[in-house]
Scaffold this active site. Sequence first.
Site, mmCIF file in Angstrom:
data_model
loop_
_atom_site.group_PDB
_atom_site.id
_atom_site.type_symbol
_atom_site.label_atom_id
_atom_site.label_comp_id
_atom_site.label_asym_id
_atom_site.label_seq_id
_atom_site.Cartn_x
_atom_site.Cartn_y
_atom_site.Cartn_z
ATOM 1 N N ARG A 100 0.774 -1.114 0.082
ATOM 2 C CA ARG A 100 0.043 -0.051 -0.008
ATOM 3 C C ARG A 100 0.889 1.170 -0.177
ATOM 4 N NH1 ARG A 100 -5.449 0.985 1.074
ATOM 5 N NH2 ARG A 100 -5.575 -1.529 1.321
ATOM 6 N N ARG A 151 -10.532 3.448 -1.903
ATOM 7 C CA ARG A 151 -9.464 2.814 -1.331
ATOM 8 C C ARG A 151 -8.725 3.847 -0.149
ATOM 9 N NH1 ARG A 151 -7.855 -2.112 -2.949
ATOM 10 N NH2 ARG A 151 -8.428 -2.149 -4.990
ATOM 11 N N ASN A 165 -11.935 15.093 1.586
ATOM 12 C CA ASN A 165 -12.690 13.754 1.143
ATOM 13 C C ASN A 165 -14.041 14.386 1.306
ATOM 14 O OD1 ASN A 165 -13.310 11.041 0.783
ATOM 15 N ND2 ASN A 165 -13.609 10.803 2.762
ATOM 16 N N THR A 166 -15.147 13.744 0.456
ATOM 17 C CA THR A 166 -16.533 13.732 0.889
ATOM 18 C C THR A 166 -16.950 12.552 1.376
ATOM 19 O OG1 THR A 166 -17.335 13.043 -1.410
ATOM 20 C CG2 THR A 166 -16.788 15.537 -1.234
ATOM 21 N N HIS A 167 -18.088 12.695 2.263
ATOM 22 C CA HIS A 167 -18.292 11.429 2.958
ATOM 23 C C HIS A 167 -19.781 11.498 3.078
ATOM 24 C CE1 HIS A 167 -18.041 7.978 5.406
ATOM 25 N NE2 HIS A 167 -18.765 8.518 6.129
ATOM 26 N N SER A 221 -20.711 15.213 4.723
ATOM 27 C CA SER A 221 -19.782 15.868 5.133
ATOM 28 C C SER A 221 -18.443 15.933 4.301
ATOM 29 C CB SER A 221 -18.876 15.224 6.596
ATOM 30 O OG SER A 221 -19.857 14.948 7.217
ATOM 31 N N ASP A 228 -7.127 12.456 7.216
ATOM 32 C CA ASP A 228 -5.922 12.580 7.805
ATOM 33 C C ASP A 228 -5.754 11.206 7.957
ATOM 34 O OD1 ASP A 228 -7.830 11.184 9.611
ATOM 35 O OD2 ASP A 228 -7.378 12.803 11.536
ATOM 36 N N GLY A 285 -6.436 8.676 9.838
ATOM 37 C CA GLY A 285 -7.479 7.841 10.205
ATOM 38 C C GLY A 285 -8.564 7.446 9.249
ATOM 39 N N ASP A 333 -11.693 8.643 8.027
ATOM 40 C CA ASP A 333 -12.938 9.617 8.084
ATOM 41 C C ASP A 333 -12.950 10.382 9.602
ATOM 42 O OD1 ASP A 333 -13.645 8.930 5.361
ATOM 43 O OD2 ASP A 333 -14.923 7.279 6.189
HETATM 44 C C1 GAR Z 1 -20.225 9.685 -2.522
HETATM 45 O O1 GAR Z 1 -21.299 9.652 -1.867
HETATM 46 C C2 GAR Z 1 -18.897 9.657 -1.749
HETATM 47 O O2 GAR Z 1 -19.017 10.653 -0.611
HETATM 48 C C3 GAR Z 1 -18.851 8.368 -1.287
HETATM 49 O O3 GAR Z 1 -18.856 7.516 -2.553
HETATM 50 C C4 GAR Z 1 -20.191 8.032 -3.291
HETATM 51 C C5 GAR Z 1 -19.416 8.359 -4.865
HETATM 52 O O4 GAR Z 1 -20.379 8.537 -5.488
HETATM 53 N N1 GAR Z 1 -17.529 8.122 -0.819
HETATM 54 C C6 GAR Z 1 -17.457 7.356 0.326
HETATM 55 O O5 GAR Z 1 -18.527 6.533 0.625
HETATM 56 C C7 GAR Z 1 -16.143 7.155 0.862
HETATM 57 N N2 GAR Z 1 -16.105 6.573 2.048
HETATM 58 P P1 GAR Z 1 -20.262 9.076 -7.025
HETATM 59 O O6 GAR Z 1 -19.110 7.971 -7.616
HETATM 60 O O7 GAR Z 1 -21.332 8.871 -7.859
HETATM 61 O O8 GAR Z 1 -19.657 10.500 -6.961
#
Ligand code: GAR
Length: 194
Positions: free
Chosen positions: A64, A90, A106-108, A135, A140, A142, A144
């Site tokens: 990794r 990943r 990161n978007t979550h 969010s 970082d 960790g 999320d």
């Molecule tokens: C989004 O909701 C993103 O936040 C999430 O995957 C989706 C991607 O959608 N990410 C995670 O869950 C990461 N932990 P998309 O490929 O249609 O933009």
Amino acid sequence: MLRVVFLISGQGSNLRAFLDSCAEGMIPATVVAVGADSEAPGLDHARHFDIPTFVEPLERGGDRDEWGTRLGDRIDTFTPDLVILSGFLRLVPPSFVRRFAPMLLNTHPAYLPDFPGVHAVRDAFEAGVTETGASVIVVDEGVDTGPILAQRHVPVVDGDTESTLHNRIKIVERELLAHVVRDIANRETAIEES
Ligand code: GAR
């Protein structure tokens, strides 16, 4: 213009919304490259806008850290100001985080710290909560756990499936991401080294 590298793993609908907003002049940023860890369908959104793409897979059993270095080297060739993970599924290694943070977002699809991880929408749905959220965080080391830059609740409504809920969450994610990047570009949000 803020130079952005976007990383995705799947459909890239958040990427598409971001690219459309940049093209409409709603976000003072330019996506200089889109990367993925496999030949993700969402890379087509970048191709539609003639934006360079790259794929850097983590092979089964692969190291990794070495993968993170290769991924980072690919990103660095585009000299970005900001790297955005949106739907990049990943876990990046600590060396990658140290290389790009704090300009690594990161978007979550949950109201962190609730429901971290890759199954955030399913976990919220199965927990039977009446609201979850979206969010945007600084990455970082960790899972999320980084500083939260923006977040908003999203209600779970009668008749929701995991998919309908996720689609409504994504609409909020896109608004939050646009808002955060606009503020960074306009220097209204300073992202501190942690
Ligand atoms: C989004 O909701 C993103 O936040 C999430 O995957 C989706 C991607 O959608 N990410 C995670 O869950 C990461 N932990 P998309 O490929 O249609 O933009």
